[in-house]
Design a protein around this motif. Structure first.
Motif, PDB file in Angstrom:
ATOM      1  N   THR A 180      -5.072  -3.502   1.808  1.00 45.75           N
ATOM      2  CA  THR A 180      -3.839  -3.940   1.179  1.00 45.75           C
ATOM      3  C   THR A 180      -3.209  -2.751   0.464  1.00 45.75           C
ATOM      4  OG1 THR A 180      -4.827  -6.120   0.848  1.00 45.75           O
ATOM      5  CG2 THR A 180      -2.846  -5.635  -0.413  1.00 45.75           C
ATOM      6  N   TYR A 181      -1.874  -2.657   0.508  1.00 50.51           N
ATOM      7  CA  TYR A 181      -1.169  -1.547  -0.136  1.00 50.51           C
ATOM      8  C   TYR A 181       0.191  -2.033  -0.621  1.00 50.51           C
ATOM      9  CZ  TYR A 181       1.497  -1.212   4.189  1.00 50.51           C
ATOM     10  OH  TYR A 181       2.307  -1.496   5.250  1.00 50.51           O
ATOM     11  N   TYR A 182       0.809  -1.246  -1.489  1.00 49.92           N
ATOM     12  CA  TYR A 182       2.149  -1.576  -1.989  1.00 49.92           C
ATOM     13  C   TYR A 182       3.202  -1.095  -1.014  1.00 49.92           C
ATOM     14  CZ  TYR A 182       0.071  -2.808  -6.465  1.00 49.92           C
ATOM     15  OH  TYR A 182      -0.672  -3.402  -7.454  1.00 49.92           O
ATOM     16  N   LEU A 206      -0.709   7.169   4.539  1.00 49.11           N
ATOM     17  CA  LEU A 206       0.283   6.464   3.744  1.00 49.11           C
ATOM     18  C   LEU A 206       1.075   7.525   2.992  1.00 49.11           C
ATOM     19  CD1 LEU A 206      -2.453   4.536   3.683  1.00 49.11           C
ATOM     20  CD2 LEU A 206      -0.936   3.160   2.316  1.00 49.11           C
ATOM     21  N   TYR A 258      -6.386  11.563  -1.470  1.00 46.99           N
ATOM     22  CA  TYR A 258      -5.139  11.303  -2.192  1.00 46.99           C
ATOM     23  C   TYR A 258      -4.598  12.629  -2.701  1.00 46.99           C
ATOM     24  CZ  TYR A 258      -2.252   9.919  -6.194  1.00 46.99           C
ATOM     25  OH  TYR A 258      -1.251   9.793  -7.106  1.00 46.99           O
ATOM     26  N   TYR A 270       0.194   6.696  -9.188  1.00 41.41           N
ATOM     27  CA  TYR A 270      -0.267   5.886  -8.072  1.00 41.41           C
ATOM     28  C   TYR A 270      -1.719   5.438  -8.217  1.00 41.41           C
ATOM     29  CZ  TYR A 270       4.105   7.344  -6.043  1.00 41.41           C
ATOM     30  OH  TYR A 270       5.441   7.555  -5.837  1.00 41.41           O
ATOM     31  N   SER A 330      -2.190   1.939  -7.066  1.00 37.91           N
ATOM     32  CA  SER A 330      -2.112   1.850  -5.602  1.00 37.91           C
ATOM     33  C   SER A 330      -3.427   2.277  -4.959  1.00 37.91           C
ATOM     34  CB  SER A 330      -0.983   2.740  -5.074  1.00 37.91           C
ATOM     35  OG  SER A 330       0.256   2.307  -5.551  1.00 37.91           O
ATOM     36  N   ILE A 332      -6.113  -0.109  -2.733  1.00 33.36           N
ATOM     37  CA  ILE A 332      -6.609   0.246  -1.406  1.00 33.36           C
ATOM     38  C   ILE A 332      -8.137   0.280  -1.406  1.00 33.36           C
ATOM     39  CG2 ILE A 332      -6.729   2.108   0.296  1.00 33.36           C
ATOM     40  CD1 ILE A 332      -3.778   2.740  -0.492  1.00 33.36           C
TER      41      ILE A 332
END
Length: 175
Positions: free
Chosen positions: A52-54, A68, A152, A162, A165, A169
């Motif tokens: 799941t992500y924004y 992403l 990241y 983030y 976020s 994830i």
């Protein structure tokens, strides 16, 4: 009292039309810039990985990883899935994580390791490039059959923006 008489010749009409158009465009831009984008949760599902992500990220599927990227393309998250074979399971998880994180920055000599540790059974490695003011965080998650490596990368200014976020994830990754 004298009555004001304005003659609308062609140049005045064109000026008024252009002025009205420019004014409407500026008002529209002002309204649009104050309107915030609604942040929603999206689910990425494939035979490779689910998470799941924004919606403030664009997702690109590559052959062996998922990327992403934020809309402004300044922040990236790369997710790799590696087989956790029986041969690998005999090795120490910290050594495996350290090796995987080193592979991310081995060709980037300007990055210096500033943190490594274990949080909630996940292995975190933080690297910083002081000259270019960027940071890379490598997170390794061990499953029964796979190792998920999350890379990241963001500027120092945006790095903490983030965190939520990344946590979303990490907590939602599964096969």
């Amino acid at each position: 009292m004298k009555k004001l008489n304005i003659k609308f010749n062609l140049s005045l009409k064109i000026f008024l039309i252009v002025f009205l158009i420019i004014t409407c465009i500026l008002i529209g831009l002002l309204i649009n810039s104050t309107k915030k984008e609604e942040i929603k949760l999206n689910k990425y599902k494939s035979d490779y990985i689910n998470f799941t992500y924004y919606n403030n990220f664009n997702v690109y599927k590559q052959k062996d990883h998922i990327i992403l990227t934020t809309k402004d393309k300044k922040t990236n998250i790369v997710i790799k899935k590696i087989d956790y074979t029986s041969n690998t399971k005999t090795k120490d998880k910290y050594e495996i994580s350290s090796s995987l994180s080193y592979q991310v920055v081995e060709n980037k000599k300007e990055y210096i390791e500033t943190y490594n540790g274990i949080i909630d059974n996940n292995y975190y490695f933080l690297y910083e490039d002081y000259q270019n003011k960027r940071q890379i965080e490598v997170i390794n998650i061990f499953d029964d059959n796979y190792i998920f490596t999350i890379i990241y990368s963001a500027s120092n200014k945006e790095f903490d923006l983030y965190k939520e976020s990344i946590d979303l994830i990490i907590n939602s990754i599964n096969v």
